[in-house]
Design a protein around this motif. Structure first.
Motif, PDB file in Angstrom:
ATOM      1  N   SER A 111       0.810  -1.215   0.000  1.00  0.00           N
ATOM      2  CA  SER A 111       0.000   0.000   0.000  1.00  0.00           C
ATOM      3  C   SER A 111       0.846   1.270   0.000  1.00  0.00           C
ATOM      4  O   SER A 111       0.364   2.342  -0.380  1.00  0.00           O
ATOM      5  N   ASP A 112       2.119   1.159   0.439  1.00  0.00           N
ATOM      6  CA  ASP A 112       2.968   2.347   0.485  1.00  0.00           C
ATOM      7  C   ASP A 112       3.595   2.668  -0.877  1.00  0.00           C
ATOM      8  O   ASP A 112       4.380   3.607  -0.992  1.00  0.00           O
ATOM      9  N   GLU A 113       3.272   1.872  -1.899  1.00  0.00           N
ATOM     10  CA  GLU A 113       3.734   2.158  -3.258  1.00  0.00           C
ATOM     11  C   GLU A 113       2.521   2.180  -4.188  1.00  0.00           C
ATOM     12  O   GLU A 113       2.311   1.267  -4.992  1.00  0.00           O
ATOM     13  N   PRO A 114       1.698   3.227  -4.107  1.00  0.00           N
ATOM     14  CA  PRO A 114       0.447   3.259  -4.877  1.00  0.00           C
ATOM     15  C   PRO A 114       0.641   3.191  -6.384  1.00  0.00           C
ATOM     16  O   PRO A 114      -0.214   2.670  -7.108  1.00  0.00           O
ATOM     17  N   THR A 115       1.747   3.724  -6.898  1.00  0.00           N
ATOM     18  CA  THR A 115       1.962   3.713  -8.352  1.00  0.00           C
ATOM     19  C   THR A 115       2.271   2.314  -8.869  1.00  0.00           C
ATOM     20  O   THR A 115       2.214   2.080 -10.076  1.00  0.00           O
ATOM     21  N   LEU A 116       2.589   1.391  -7.955  1.00  0.00           N
ATOM     22  CA  LEU A 116       2.920   0.034  -8.376  1.00  0.00           C
ATOM     23  C   LEU A 116       1.734  -0.628  -9.076  1.00  0.00           C
ATOM     24  O   LEU A 116       1.909  -1.423  -9.998  1.00  0.00           O
ATOM     25  N   ARG A 117       0.539  -0.284  -8.654  1.00  0.00           N
ATOM     26  CA  ARG A 117      -0.666  -0.866  -9.258  1.00  0.00           C
ATOM     27  C   ARG A 117      -0.825  -0.453 -10.717  1.00  0.00           C
ATOM     28  O   ARG A 117      -1.506  -1.121 -11.487  1.00  0.00           O
ATOM     29  N   GLU A 118      -0.189   0.644 -11.074  1.00  0.00           N
ATOM     30  CA  GLU A 118      -0.246   1.110 -12.460  1.00  0.00           C
ATOM     31  C   GLU A 118       0.880   0.523 -13.297  1.00  0.00           C
ATOM     32  O   GLU A 118       0.878   0.680 -14.518  1.00  0.00           O
ATOM     33  N   ARG A 119       1.825  -0.147 -12.635  1.00  0.00           N
ATOM     34  CA  ARG A 119       3.000  -0.641 -13.349  1.00  0.00           C
ATOM     35  C   ARG A 119       3.096  -2.158 -13.399  1.00  0.00           C
ATOM     36  O   ARG A 119       3.986  -2.700 -14.063  1.00  0.00           O
ATOM     37  N   VAL A 120       2.193  -2.852 -12.694  1.00  0.00           N
ATOM     38  CA  VAL A 120       2.287  -4.306 -12.571  1.00  0.00           C
ATOM     39  C   VAL A 120       0.960  -4.948 -12.962  1.00  0.00           C
ATOM     40  O   VAL A 120      -0.107  -4.392 -12.701  1.00  0.00           O
ATOM     41  N   THR A 121       1.030  -6.123 -13.569  1.00  0.00           N
ATOM     42  CA  THR A 121      -0.166  -6.894 -13.860  1.00  0.00           C
ATOM     43  C   THR A 121       0.126  -8.374 -13.646  1.00  0.00           C
ATOM     44  O   THR A 121       1.241  -8.750 -13.278  1.00  0.00           O
ATOM     45  N   SER A 122      -0.872  -9.209 -13.861  1.00  0.00           N
ATOM     46  CA  SER A 122      -0.703 -10.654 -13.700  1.00  0.00           C
ATOM     47  C   SER A 122      -1.694 -11.360 -14.610  1.00  0.00           C
ATOM     48  O   SER A 122      -2.625 -10.744 -15.144  1.00  0.00           O
ATOM     49  N   LEU A 123      -1.518 -12.658 -14.775  1.00  0.00           N
ATOM     50  CA  LEU A 123      -2.480 -13.427 -15.557  1.00  0.00           C
ATOM     51  C   LEU A 123      -3.866 -13.326 -14.931  1.00  0.00           C
ATOM     52  O   LEU A 123      -4.873 -13.167 -15.631  1.00  0.00           O
ATOM     53  N   ALA A 124      -3.922 -13.395 -13.610  1.00  0.00           N
ATOM     54  CA  ALA A 124      -5.216 -13.303 -12.924  1.00  0.00           C
ATOM     55  C   ALA A 124      -5.852 -11.938 -13.123  1.00  0.00           C
ATOM     56  O   ALA A 124      -7.064 -11.825 -13.361  1.00  0.00           O
ATOM     57  N   MET A 125      -5.062 -10.873 -13.032  1.00  0.00           N
ATOM     58  CA  MET A 125      -5.584  -9.525 -13.216  1.00  0.00           C
ATOM     59  C   MET A 125      -6.043  -9.296 -14.656  1.00  0.00           C
ATOM     60  O   MET A 125      -6.860  -8.418 -14.925  1.00  0.00           O
ATOM     61  N   LEU A 126      -5.524 -10.103 -15.570  1.00  0.00           N
ATOM     62  CA  LEU A 126      -5.929 -10.025 -16.973  1.00  0.00           C
ATOM     63  C   LEU A 126      -7.073 -10.981 -17.292  1.00  0.00           C
ATOM     64  O   LEU A 126      -7.432 -11.160 -18.456  1.00  0.00           O
ATOM     65  N   GLY A 127      -7.615 -11.608 -16.253  1.00  0.00           N
ATOM     66  CA  GLY A 127      -8.801 -12.435 -16.427  1.00  0.00           C
ATOM     67  C   GLY A 127      -8.541 -13.883 -16.794  1.00  0.00           C
ATOM     68  O   GLY A 127      -9.433 -14.561 -17.294  1.00  0.00           O
ATOM     69  N   VAL A 128      -7.328 -14.366 -16.518  1.00  0.00           N
ATOM     70  CA  VAL A 128      -6.981 -15.749 -16.865  1.00  0.00           C
ATOM     71  C   VAL A 128      -6.841 -16.585 -15.602  1.00  0.00           C
ATOM     72  O   VAL A 128      -6.075 -16.239 -14.700  1.00  0.00           O
ATOM     73  N   ARG A 129      -7.572 -17.669 -15.539  1.00  0.00           N
ATOM     74  CA  ARG A 129      -7.448 -18.635 -14.454  1.00  0.00           C
ATOM     75  C   ARG A 129      -6.646 -19.820 -14.981  1.00  0.00           C
ATOM     76  O   ARG A 129      -7.030 -20.448 -15.968  1.00  0.00           O
ATOM     77  N   THR A 130      -5.536 -20.096 -14.338  1.00  0.00           N
ATOM     78  CA  THR A 130      -4.676 -21.168 -14.819  1.00  0.00           C
ATOM     79  C   THR A 130      -3.917 -21.776 -13.655  1.00  0.00           C
ATOM     80  O   THR A 130      -3.929 -21.246 -12.543  1.00  0.00           O
TER      81      THR A 130
END
Length: 325
Positions: A224-243
């Protein structure tokens, strides 16, 4: 570290493979048929998977669904899936998979080629230029692979070849949901957000290739102390992929093997150009601590990024000592 002898695995990897690749629930009879087993044998193998920590959702009408492949099954599965004669070690926790691979090189020399070290958690995981690599347990993949090849295998060649392989494997995992690009030298991205990273460290007689992939990471997992990180990082799950992480791991390692062992450098360079997010763009970089601003022209497989500086001078910037500002 998980312990399992290649000659005495704790599970049947073929059964686990069927469940990993299943697109939905499978009846026990279907599992038995796919694996050449009797129904009784298939039921026994499913029980072995449960005992090894696999989570199986069973429905009396629909069948069995693998919800989580227990970590203690990974070593057996990877040794089977990736081919015989390969050193595979899976740790619940270790300092750094890069350092474990260094120890394997020191102990086995050229015979360590292809060795794979995977960790659920690292207490001293690292990225390029001394940065830390931190990921919650279960949120991603962290592994290192030993490369012992020809004398021309520079850090730059291994870096871009691995990045291409990882990008292609993850794009297949995304199933058309998004295009995967490469931000030189080591970031694998979707829409500018980092999905995976590559680290190559050279040794006198070999190299260690480290890869981190965000598979199940969620926005709430980020500090939470790095709010800009959410704008710079993604994942398969965040992209809607369950694997399954294990399935992604095997696919990525096999893609890296193909890139390093069988795919011509010229072909990999063309694939890199198609995915590079910086090609022909004006960029600002630091190389050996010195600022460099100019247009990205191309990539040299051995000498690094080719940049035409604002002054008109053309320079080669090696991946090991250069970063994007």
């Amino acid at each position: 570290m998980t312990q399992a002898s290649a000659s005495n695995p704790i599970i049947d990897p073929a059964v686990l493979d069927v469940l990993l690749s299943a697109e939905g629930p499978m009846g026990v009879e279907a599992v038995a048929l796919r694996c050449g087993l009797s129904v009784k044998q298939a039921m026994a193998e499913l029980a072995r998977l449960r005992a090894a920590g696999c989570e199986l959702d069973e429905h009396p009408q629909h069948g069995v669904t693998l919800t989580e492949a227990g970590l203690s099954t990974w070593q057996d599965y990877l040794a089977w899936r990736l081919g015989a004669g390969r050193h595979v070690a899976v740790y619940r926790q270790t300092g750094s998979t890069q350092d474990v691979c260094r120890g394997l090189i020191a102990a086995y020399g050229r015979s360590a080629d292809g060795a794979l070290v995977v960790a659920e958690q690292q207490s001293a995981g690292r990225g390029r230029l001394g940065r830390r690599w931190v990921a919650p347990a279960g949120a991603g993949l962290a592994f290192s692979r030993v490369y012992v090849g020809d004398d021309e295998a520079t850090v730059d060649r291994l870096m871009f070849a691995t990045a291409v392989a990882v990008a292609e494997a993850l794009e297949r995992a995304l199933g058309g949901k998004a295009a995967v690009g490469i931000k030189w030298p080591n970031d694998v991205c979707v829409d500018g957000r980092k999905l995976a990273g590559v680290l190559v460290e050279a040794e006198p007689t070999a190299a260690v290739i480290g890869v981190g992939v965000n598979t199940h990471l969620q926005a709430d997992d980020l500090p939470s102390d790095e709010p800009t990180l959410r704008e710079r990082v993604t994942s398969l799950a965040m992209l809607g992929v369950r694997t399954h992480r294990l399935a992604v791991l095997a696919a990525v390692v096999l893609a890296i093997d193909e890139a390093l062992q069988r795919t011509p450098v010229s072909v990999l360079l063309e694939r890199w150009r198609q995915r590079c997010t910086m090609l022909h763009q004006r960029v600002s970089l630091l190389s050996d601590g010195r600022p460099v601003t100019g247009q990205v022209l191309d990539l040299d497989a051995h000498a690094g990024l080719i940049v035409r500086r604002d002054t008109g001078e053309i320079v080669h910037l090696p991946a090991a000592t250069t970063t994007v500002v």
